[in-house]
Design a protein around this motif. Structure first.
Motif, PDB file in Angstrom:
ATOM      1  N   PHE A   1       0.825  -1.203   0.000  1.00 15.63           N
ATOM      2  CA  PHE A   1       0.000   0.000   0.000  1.00 15.63           C
ATOM      3  C   PHE A   1       0.861   1.256   0.000  1.00 15.63           C
ATOM      4  CE2 PHE A   1       0.835  -0.966   4.441  1.00 15.63           C
ATOM      5  CZ  PHE A   1       1.159   0.272   4.969  1.00 15.63           C
ATOM      6  N   ASP A   2       0.241   2.337  -0.432  1.00 16.65           N
ATOM      7  CA  ASP A   2       0.862   3.660  -0.401  1.00 16.65           C
ATOM      8  C   ASP A   2      -0.236   4.671  -0.094  1.00 16.65           C
ATOM      9  OD1 ASP A   2       3.460   5.335  -1.514  1.00 16.65           O
ATOM     10  OD2 ASP A   2       1.562   6.377  -1.834  1.00 16.65           O
ATOM     11  N   ILE A   3      -0.018   5.505   0.941  1.00 16.86           N
ATOM     12  CA  ILE A   3      -0.999   6.509   1.358  1.00 16.86           C
ATOM     13  C   ILE A   3      -0.294   7.857   1.456  1.00 16.86           C
ATOM     14  CG2 ILE A   3      -2.736   7.162   3.055  1.00 16.86           C
ATOM     15  CD1 ILE A   3      -2.587   4.280   4.115  1.00 16.86           C
ATOM     16  N   GLN A   4      -0.893   8.870   0.870  1.00 22.06           N
ATOM     17  CA  GLN A   4      -0.375  10.229   0.984  1.00 22.06           C
ATOM     18  C   GLN A   4      -1.415  11.099   1.675  1.00 22.06           C
ATOM     19  OE1 GLN A   4       1.020  11.680  -2.790  1.00 22.06           O
ATOM     20  NE2 GLN A   4       2.154   9.813  -3.249  1.00 22.06           N
ATOM     21  N   GLN A   5      -0.962  11.858   2.637  1.00 19.68           N
ATOM     22  CA  GLN A   5      -1.868  12.673   3.451  1.00 19.68           C
ATOM     23  C   GLN A   5      -1.388  14.116   3.445  1.00 19.68           C
ATOM     24  OE1 GLN A   5      -2.180  11.435   7.572  1.00 19.68           O
ATOM     25  NE2 GLN A   5      -4.328  11.960   7.650  1.00 19.68           N
ATOM     26  N   SER A   6      -2.335  15.047   3.360  1.00 16.12           N
ATOM     27  CA  SER A   6      -2.004  16.472   3.376  1.00 16.12           C
ATOM     28  C   SER A   6      -2.944  17.208   4.326  1.00 16.12           C
ATOM     29  CB  SER A   6      -2.103  17.065   1.962  1.00 16.12           C
ATOM     30  OG  SER A   6      -3.411  16.907   1.443  1.00 16.12           O
ATOM     31  N   ASN A   7      -2.633  18.486   4.538  1.00 13.39           N
ATOM     32  CA  ASN A   7      -3.382  19.320   5.483  1.00 13.39           C
ATOM     33  C   ASN A   7      -3.307  18.776   6.903  1.00 13.39           C
ATOM     34  OD1 ASN A   7      -4.043  21.063   3.452  1.00 13.39           O
ATOM     35  ND2 ASN A   7      -6.229  20.628   3.450  1.00 13.39           N
ATOM     36  N   ILE A   8      -2.147  18.287   7.297  1.00 12.89           N
ATOM     37  CA  ILE A   8      -1.901  17.900   8.683  1.00 12.89           C
ATOM     38  C   ILE A   8      -1.624  19.166   9.485  1.00 12.89           C
ATOM     39  CG2 ILE A   8      -0.389  16.576  10.204  1.00 12.89           C
ATOM     40  CD1 ILE A   8       0.209  14.769   7.785  1.00 12.89           C
ATOM     41  N   LEU A   9      -2.190  19.270  10.679  1.00 12.40           N
ATOM     42  CA  LEU A   9      -2.017  20.476  11.482  1.00 12.40           C
ATOM     43  C   LEU A   9      -0.581  20.593  11.996  1.00 12.40           C
ATOM     44  CD1 LEU A   9      -5.296  20.654  13.605  1.00 12.40           C
ATOM     45  CD2 LEU A   9      -4.673  22.007  11.597  1.00 12.40           C
ATOM     46  N   VAL A  10       0.010  21.776  11.792  1.00 14.01           N
ATOM     47  CA  VAL A  10       1.344  22.093  12.284  1.00 14.01           C
ATOM     48  C   VAL A  10       1.303  23.504  12.884  1.00 14.01           C
ATOM     49  CG1 VAL A  10       2.533  20.589  10.649  1.00 14.01           C
ATOM     50  CG2 VAL A  10       2.047  22.962  10.013  1.00 14.01           C
ATOM     51  N   PHE A  11       2.400  23.864  13.564  1.00 12.53           N
ATOM     52  CA  PHE A  11       2.491  25.196  14.168  1.00 12.53           C
ATOM     53  C   PHE A  11       2.567  26.266  13.075  1.00 12.53           C
ATOM     54  CE2 PHE A  11       5.305  28.618  15.851  1.00 12.53           C
ATOM     55  CZ  PHE A  11       4.413  29.130  16.784  1.00 12.53           C
ATOM     56  N   ASP A  12       1.841  27.354  13.271  1.00 13.23           N
ATOM     57  CA  ASP A  12       1.818  28.453  12.308  1.00 13.23           C
ATOM     58  C   ASP A  12       2.888  29.469  12.691  1.00 13.23           C
ATOM     59  OD1 ASP A  12       1.256  30.393  10.473  1.00 13.23           O
ATOM     60  OD2 ASP A  12      -0.909  30.369  10.781  1.00 13.23           O
ATOM     61  N   ASP A  13       4.002  29.443  11.966  1.00 13.19           N
ATOM     62  CA  ASP A  13       5.105  30.355  12.271  1.00 13.19           C
ATOM     63  C   ASP A  13       5.150  31.556  11.330  1.00 13.19           C
ATOM     64  OD1 ASP A  13       5.770  28.981   9.999  1.00 13.19           O
ATOM     65  OD2 ASP A  13       7.830  28.530  10.604  1.00 13.19           O
ATOM     66  N   ARG A  14       4.076  31.786  10.598  1.00 12.23           N
ATOM     67  CA  ARG A  14       4.046  32.940   9.710  1.00 12.23           C
ATOM     68  C   ARG A  14       3.977  34.239  10.523  1.00 12.23           C
ATOM     69  NH1 ARG A  14      -0.949  31.258   6.022  1.00 12.23           N
ATOM     70  NH2 ARG A  14      -1.737  30.903   8.136  1.00 12.23           N
ATOM     71  N   PRO A  15       4.522  35.339  10.029  1.00 11.64           N
ATOM     72  CA  PRO A  15       4.551  36.598  10.798  1.00 11.64           C
ATOM     73  C   PRO A  15       3.174  37.056  11.247  1.00 11.64           C
ATOM     74  CG  PRO A  15       5.993  36.755   8.896  1.00 11.64           C
ATOM     75  CD  PRO A  15       5.261  35.463   8.753  1.00 11.64           C
ATOM     76  N   GLU A  16       2.163  36.870  10.417  1.00 13.16           N
ATOM     77  CA  GLU A  16       0.830  37.349  10.786  1.00 13.16           C
ATOM     78  C   GLU A  16       0.221  36.559  11.933  1.00 13.16           C
ATOM     79  OE1 GLU A  16       0.349  35.053   6.804  1.00 13.16           O
ATOM     80  OE2 GLU A  16       1.864  36.236   7.873  1.00 13.16           O
ATOM     81  N   ALA A  17       0.802  35.392  12.259  1.00 11.69           N
ATOM     82  CA  ALA A  17       0.273  34.573  13.354  1.00 11.69           C
ATOM     83  C   ALA A  17       1.209  34.555  14.547  1.00 11.69           C
ATOM     84  CB  ALA A  17       0.028  33.149  12.859  1.00 11.69           C
ATOM     85  N   SER A  18       2.170  35.473  14.596  1.00 17.47           N
ATOM     86  CA  SER A  18       3.244  35.402  15.581  1.00 17.47           C
ATOM     87  C   SER A  18       2.836  35.867  16.972  1.00 17.47           C
ATOM     88  CB  SER A  18       4.439  36.241  15.109  1.00 17.47           C
ATOM     89  OG  SER A  18       4.042  37.605  14.971  1.00 17.47           O
ATOM     90  N   ASP A  19       1.611  36.394  17.143  1.00 22.10           N
ATOM     91  CA  ASP A  19       1.227  36.898  18.457  1.00 22.10           C
ATOM     92  C   ASP A  19       0.545  35.832  19.313  1.00 22.10           C
ATOM     93  OD1 ASP A  19      -0.959  36.726  16.842  1.00 22.10           O
ATOM     94  OD2 ASP A  19      -1.949  38.517  17.627  1.00 22.10           O
ATOM     95  N   GLY A  20       0.626  34.590  18.942  1.00 26.07           N
ATOM     96  CA  GLY A  20       0.030  33.519  19.739  1.00 26.07           C
ATOM     97  C   GLY A  20       0.421  32.166  19.192  1.00 26.07           C
ATOM     98  N   PHE A  21       0.027  31.102  19.910  1.00 34.55           N
ATOM     99  CA  PHE A  21       0.328  29.745  19.471  1.00 34.55           C
ATOM    100  C   PHE A  21      -0.845  29.254  18.631  1.00 34.55           C
ATOM    101  CE2 PHE A  21       1.197  25.295  19.439  1.00 34.55           C
ATOM    102  CZ  PHE A  21       2.570  25.179  19.625  1.00 34.55           C
ATOM    103  N   PHE A  22      -0.713  29.368  17.310  1.00 32.98           N
ATOM    104  CA  PHE A  22      -1.775  28.977  16.386  1.00 32.98           C
ATOM    105  C   PHE A  22      -1.294  27.851  15.481  1.00 32.98           C
ATOM    106  CE2 PHE A  22      -2.683  33.452  17.371  1.00 32.98           C
ATOM    107  CZ  PHE A  22      -4.002  33.354  17.796  1.00 32.98           C
ATOM    108  N   LEU A  23      -2.246  27.164  14.882  1.00 30.57           N
ATOM    109  CA  LEU A  23      -1.961  26.060  13.989  1.00 30.57           C
ATOM    110  C   LEU A  23      -2.465  26.368  12.588  1.00 30.57           C
ATOM    111  CD1 LEU A  23      -3.033  23.056  16.282  1.00 30.57           C
ATOM    112  CD2 LEU A  23      -0.782  24.142  16.110  1.00 30.57           C
TER     113      LEU A  23
END
Length: 723
Positions: free
Chosen positions: A543-565
């Motif tokens: 078998f082979d499975i590919q998965q996307s849109n897994i939640l990760v930490f949002d380190d973009r500048p616009e999200a830098s004022d809190g811990f967002f995903l």
């Protein structure tokens, strides 16, 4: 015992009336044919005609392996890996390398209903007839789910018989367990079957101060309303008192320094109390030859309430200062869920010219409400360069992991942390057509359209804020089966799926669903075609499975004022599986399950929990590359007395123990054994030994300070009495 008294009285009061209806063996009982056995979403296919691998862990194998709960049963499948089980308070697993939301129990099905939702505690197997591990892409029929496959529990239903069994078990750590399974038939025409299944379990454990109390009651009724209609109703009630047990901690990545017997919670917090009340109603009606309509209704409410003290992470953790003083934070949780689903499915056969079709068409509608309140108290951050004697340890809820003294420091005061109501609504329609192109070649075409919405009320905000989203998805599936001969088939399949994600991003927008693409090829064979004296099946699959849109930490500048995903992670799982379930001459049963799974991230992102960098190629947490489960048993007669002996082996390779780190759980091998003797026609005696060689091992973790240890050698003695 007072905790269980009302439930035991209720169960015992029903048993005499049921048993009084059981006649002597000499009385002839009219045979009643039961037609209500069709499983929704699966259709009626021979094993070798299904273009996907699956495993059936039946009641005989469950008994031989001596398993009592769902996690132990799934250990028999090498495809399934244990995941962080939230302090022992729910079932959590990965199929073919992929797990669901780590903050929710793993979704499993009960008779095709999505009954894994909610917080009802770990699932006992007393009311289960078999556990099905349905591998591969299932979204084209089941809908929103995990890409690796699905676990379906088939419950014990009335068999229109009279009699039953009572089982009593005593074991290590003062375990005391009672089970009952009684059946009878009602009505002048004996067309109503009743089955009463229940259990009571009270046990300490190898962990200091840790004790569990559990009770469950699962009555069911089957009514053969006519020659073409059957009605089934089942109730599920379980109540459990379980401590929140985060396991053990490692020191500098090394396990075994802290004794596995030491509990790192706080007994003064009391137990977590969970309760589930569920109902399932199914009506199966045979419309005409080869056409059946199956309708169903499922309702399930769960509650989860209690306090817990848990180890801190990183900058608040005093353990890193002296290697033995653990700091903890404290939480109170009050979870309440309500789940409702209705469904209807039409299945049958027809022809178009020379083509034979087996069609499944259905629709379902469900609503899931998840109400969560969390209060939290945690210590301040440790100043840079501070030593242990410079801190006010009363603020850190400390505990000596090598020599714990409970209640020595005051419990932390709690403040608001989470107050959220999430409501998910969805409806879907699906179709599957398996077409016989020739006598040997079949194709399967399937697809499902889902429309769903999600509303999240943040009740901590003033005023209350609501985040909403809605979406629709189509999940296709295509497969092919070639019957090499009457015993062997080869198959291939491809499917797409998705799973809703809980929560929202920094801007308050709900996350896009997690998406997956799955492909599989394999070969299935009936062993009797090769060995006249051997029966059973074997499956080899890749078998082979590919998965996307897994939640990760949002380190973009616009999200830098809190811990967002944000949903930006990608991963792939590839592997090979070999499963054998065989019966040999001489009453020998053999179960073999092996899986090699290479599950890894395919892009780089910050980890969703700690913000550490995940590199492309990093393995997924708690997924071993190699896993093997074997069970062997033999029945025989000694001095005229039927007996049975057997043993099982579980090997689990090393696994990543914390995402985006180099902390690994060591591999382990455990052995179990049993012996069973029919002392008389109505009495069976049995002894089980788990972890025969007393190996120290660790089953799963969330981080290096949340690691679950396996149990040392354990003995159980069971006496079963027919009634």
């Amino acid at each position: 015992m007072r905790f269980f008294a009302p439930y035991l009285i209720g169960i015992s009061s029903m048993l005499p009336s049921a048993l009084s209806l059981a006649d002597d063996d000499t009385k002839e009982v009219e045979t009643v044919s039961v037609i209500g056995t069709r499983q929704a979403y699966q259709g009626a296919f021979e094993y070798k005609e299904v273009p996907a691998a699956s495993q059936e862990i039946d009641l005989e194998l469950i008994k031989d392996a001596g398993v009592l709960n769902l996690s132990e049963a799934l250990d028999l499948s090498a495809t399934v890996a244990r995941q962080n089980n939230f302090g022992g308070l729910w079932n959590s697993f990965a199929i073919r390398g992929f797990a669901g939301d780590e903050n929710l129990p793993s979704g499993f099905l009960v008779n095709g209903f999505n009954a894994g939702r909610g917080f009802g505690g770990p699932r006992d197997l007393v009311g289960i007839e078999r556990v099905e591990v349905l591998k591969g892409p299932k979204a084209a029929l089941f809908g929103r789910g995990e890409p690796g496959g699905a676990v379906n529990l088939v419950t014990k239903r009335p068999e229109f018989e009279k009699g039953g069994e009572i089982r009593t078990t005593v074991g290590s750590w003062e375990q005391l367990r009672f089970e009952t399974d009684a059946q009878t038939v009602l009505g002048e025409d004996e067309n109503v079957g009743v089955r009463l299944v229940g259990f009571f379990d009270d046990a300490e454990s190898f962990r200091r101060t840790v004790e569990t109390k559990r009770v469950g009651f699962y009555p069911s009724i089957a009514w053969e309303a006519s020659d073409s209609t059957t009605v089934n109703y089942e109730l599920e009630f379980t109540r459990q008192e379980l401590p929140f047990d985060r396991g053990v901690v490692s020191l500098n990545g090394e396990l075994g320094i802290m004794p596995i017997e030491n509990f790192i919670g706080e007994p003064g917090d009391g137990d977590i109390e969970t309760e589930v009340m569920g109902h399932q109603l199914e009506v199966e009606h045979e419309l005409w030859d080869n056409w059946t309509l199956l309708t169903g209704l499922g309702l399930r409410d769960t509650t989860f309430v209690g306090f817990a003290s848990e180890p801190n992470f990183e900058g608040r953790q005093t353990l890193f200062l002296d290697g033995r003083t653990l700091s903890r934070f404290r939480r109170f949780r009050d979870f309440d869920t309500e789940y409702a689903v209705v469904r209807a499915e039409l299945s049958g056969e027809f022809s178009t010219g020379t083509l034979e079709h087996r069609l499944i068409v259905g629709a379902d509608l469900d609503r899931f409400e998840n109400d969560q309140i969390i209060l939290r108290g945690r210590p301040p951050s440790i100043p840079d360069g501070a030593t242990l004697d410079q801190l006010d340890l009363d603020q850190y809820l400390v505990l000596d992991i090598l020599d714990p003294v409970y209640g020595a420091v005051p419990l932390l005061e709690l403040g608001p942390n989470t107050d959220r109501l999430e409501v998910q609504k969805a409806w879907g329609i699906y179709i599957q057509d398996q077409i016989d192109i020739t006598e040997q070649f079949q194709i399967r075409l399937g697809g499902r359209f889902d429309d769903f919405s999600q509303d999240i009320d943040n009740r901590r905000a003033t005023p209350v804020t609501t985040t909403s989203q809605s979406d629709s998805r189509f999940s296709p599936q295509v497969g092919a089966v070639y019957l090499v001969n009457e015993n062997t088939s080869v198959y291939a399949t491809y499917g797409e799926g998705f799973r809703q994600l809980t929560g929202s991003d920094f801007a308050g927008n709900a996350f896009d669903p997690n998406k997956s693409e799955s492909s599989e090829i394999g070969i299935k064979t009936d062993l009797q075609g090769f060995f006249d004296s051997v029966s059973g099946v074997a499956t080899l699959s890749l078998f082979d499975i590919q998965q996307s849109n897994i939640l990760v930490f949002d380190d973009r500048p616009e999200a830098s004022d809190g811990f967002f995903l944000r949903p930006a992670g990608e991963a792939e799982s590839r592997g090979i599986e070999l499963d054998i379930n065989a019966q040999f001459p001489g009453n020998v049963e053999f179960w073999f399950s092996y899986a090699f799974i290479d599950a890894e991230y395919t892009n780089a992102n910050p980890d969703a929990n700690f913000g550490a960098t995940i590199e492309a190629g990093d393995p997924l947490i708690n997924v071993p590359e190699n896993q093997l489960s074997v069970q062997l048993s033999k029945g025989f007669t000694s001095l005229g007395v039927p007996a049975k002996v057997g043993a099982g082996v579980l090997y689990v390779d090393e696994r990543l123990g914390q995402t985006a780190s180099d902390f690994f759980l060591p591999s382990y091998t455990t052995v179990r054994a049993f012996a069973e003797l029919e002392a008389s026609r109505d009495i069976t005696l049995r002894v089980d030994i788990d972890n025969l060689f007393d190996e120290e091992f660790y089953t799963n973790s969330f981080a290096d300070i949340w690691v679950e240890p396996g149990a040392p050698r354990r003995f159980r003695f069971t006496a079963a009495f027919k009634i």
